[in-house]
Design a protein around this motif. Structure first.
Motif, PDB file in Angstrom:
ATOM      1  N   TYR A 186      41.512  36.635  47.700  1.00 39.27           N
ATOM      2  CA  TYR A 186      41.764  35.638  46.664  1.00 39.27           C
ATOM      3  C   TYR A 186      42.643  36.348  45.649  1.00 39.27           C
ATOM      4  O   TYR A 186      42.168  37.230  44.935  1.00 39.27           O
ATOM      5  CB  TYR A 186      40.425  35.191  46.064  1.00 39.27           C
ATOM      6  CG  TYR A 186      40.449  33.914  45.239  1.00 39.27           C
ATOM      7  CD1 TYR A 186      41.638  33.299  44.874  1.00 39.27           C
ATOM      8  CD2 TYR A 186      39.252  33.332  44.821  1.00 39.27           C
ATOM      9  CE1 TYR A 186      41.638  32.137  44.132  1.00 39.27           C
ATOM     10  CE2 TYR A 186      39.235  32.173  44.075  1.00 39.27           C
ATOM     11  CZ  TYR A 186      40.442  31.584  43.732  1.00 39.27           C
ATOM     12  OH  TYR A 186      40.421  30.444  42.981  1.00 39.27           O
ATOM     13  N   HIS A 189      44.018  35.652  39.543  1.00 38.00           N
ATOM     14  CA  HIS A 189      44.190  34.363  38.871  1.00 38.00           C
ATOM     15  C   HIS A 189      43.255  34.319  37.664  1.00 38.00           C
ATOM     16  O   HIS A 189      42.436  35.227  37.475  1.00 38.00           O
ATOM     17  CB  HIS A 189      43.814  33.222  39.844  1.00 38.00           C
ATOM     18  CG  HIS A 189      42.398  33.314  40.316  1.00 38.00           C
ATOM     19  ND1 HIS A 189      42.031  34.078  41.396  1.00 38.00           N
ATOM     20  CD2 HIS A 189      41.239  32.822  39.798  1.00 38.00           C
ATOM     21  CE1 HIS A 189      40.727  34.016  41.545  1.00 38.00           C
ATOM     22  NE2 HIS A 189      40.218  33.271  40.587  1.00 38.00           N
ATOM     23  N   ASP A 191      40.337  31.778  35.779  1.00 39.37           N
ATOM     24  CA  ASP A 191      39.468  30.657  36.159  1.00 39.37           C
ATOM     25  C   ASP A 191      39.577  29.482  35.184  1.00 39.37           C
ATOM     26  O   ASP A 191      39.234  28.349  35.535  1.00 39.37           O
ATOM     27  CB  ASP A 191      37.999  31.110  36.245  1.00 39.37           C
ATOM     28  CG  ASP A 191      37.725  31.871  37.538  1.00 39.37           C
ATOM     29  OD1 ASP A 191      38.626  31.932  38.405  1.00 39.37           O
ATOM     30  OD2 ASP A 191      36.606  32.409  37.676  1.00 39.37           O
ATOM     31  N   HIS A 259      41.678  38.137  37.428  1.00 34.66           N
ATOM     32  CA  HIS A 259      40.759  38.755  38.391  1.00 34.66           C
ATOM     33  C   HIS A 259      41.059  38.216  39.786  1.00 34.66           C
ATOM     34  O   HIS A 259      41.618  37.123  39.925  1.00 34.66           O
ATOM     35  CB  HIS A 259      39.295  38.469  38.017  1.00 34.66           C
ATOM     36  CG  HIS A 259      38.975  37.018  38.116  1.00 34.66           C
ATOM     37  ND1 HIS A 259      39.406  36.095  37.199  1.00 34.66           N
ATOM     38  CD2 HIS A 259      38.308  36.307  39.060  1.00 34.66           C
ATOM     39  CE1 HIS A 259      39.019  34.896  37.553  1.00 34.66           C
ATOM     40  NE2 HIS A 259      38.344  34.986  38.698  1.00 34.66           N
TER      41      HIS A 259
HETATM   42 ZN    ZN Z   1      38.179  33.398  40.042  1.00 32.40          ZN
END
Ligand code: ZN
Ligand code: PD2
Length: 282
Positions: A186, A189, A191, A259
């Protein structure tokens, strides 16, 4: 000899900036008491610039109230979460990050995985332009959402998180389960929802901004799969039952909460994520 700024002087200059004092007068009064002009001027420039930036942020990205599980004035070794003693393994102040141990029992991790497994789909990410969601290259995991309070296990975990974080159950989104196979990741980015994006107002109708995240690790990947915080060169090892919490007062990069989920190198990775909103999530 070059003078060096004392903490007391820095404090005094900061108070002047906060009180909107005239910088010319501040400089003059410091020089007249024997401070070297170039030394105090450099410090004043730094302090005034920080103040200006902070004010601009306050105007465009006002601070929200956020959960913070740690008390002021010291780090406890455990926190009581209503039905369970949770271990505090470490913390950062800025950004506020807290690592927990023993947040979930091994059997709870197993049960979450087995309840989620038949419902997994290729993960989507929120589409910033429309406020909808779509499959995204930045996120190569499979996932699903439980509804809040969907079953007794979700209820128990939600009640525990609410006690641990001091944040209402109603302000939480449903638990999200993610599964990463080898190579899945992932990418870094934020949140929160970027207020500058067109789709954000629609997303915010369901309970305001996200203000905190807790990622709970449901298994132990053999290698890789850590949760990274690139702004502060920090990485959390995924360990079953442990969790990483972080909050963000402003929906802005200055929160330092960039993160990501590092690629899984060997084995697989399962997590449960809970996002907290400002208000009741509907
Ligand atoms: Zn996240
Ligand atoms: O899997 C992770 O470690 C991770 C990393 C970044 C999860 C999330 N974000 C998330 O669920 O938002």
């Amino acid at each position: 000899m070059t003078q060096s700024i004392t903490p007391e002087l820095r404090q005094w200059i900061t108070e002047q900036a906060r009180a909107d004092a005239d910088p010319e007068r501040v400089l003059h009064s410091l020089v007249s008491t024997g401070w070297q002009q170039e030394v105090v001027l450099a410090e004043m420039r730094r302090i005034w610039r920080d103040f200006h930036e902070e004010r601009t942020l306050d105007g465009q990205f006002p601070k929200a109230k956020v959960p913070d599980p740690l008390p002021e004035g010291g780090i406890p070794s455990t926190l009581w979460a209503g039905d369970r003693e949770v271990r505090v393994l470490g913390a950062l102040r800025r950004p506020r990050v807290v690592l927990f141990g023993d947040l979930l029992a091994p059997e709870e991790c197993e049960e979450l995985i087995e309840l989620a497994r038949p419902r997994l789909q290729r993960s989507t990410a929120v589409q910033v332009d429309t406020g909808g969601s779509a499959v995204h290259d930045a996120r190569t995991s499979d996932g699903m959402f439980f509804k809040r309070g969907e079953n007794s296990l979700c209820q128990r975990i939600e009640t525990r998180l609410s006690a641990l974080l001091g944040w209402p159950v109603e302000n939480g989104e449903g638990l999200q389960i993610l599964h990463y196979g080898p190579g899945a990741e992932y990418k870094p980015h934020y949140d929160y929802f970027d207020p500058r994006e067109k789709g954000t107002p629609k997303i915010l109708q369901r309970g305001g901004q996200r203000v905190a995240t807790i990622v709970m690790y449901l298994n132990d990947p053999k290698m890789g799969g850590g949760t990274t915080f690139p702004n502060v060169n920090f990485e959390v090892a995924p360990v079953r039952g442990n969790a990483v919490f972080f909050n963000y007062e402003r929906p802005h990069e200055s929160s330092l909460t960039l993160h990501g989920g590092a690629p899984v190198v060997e084995g697989e990775k399962w997590i449960a994520t809970k996002w907290m909103r400002e208000r009741e999530f509907v």
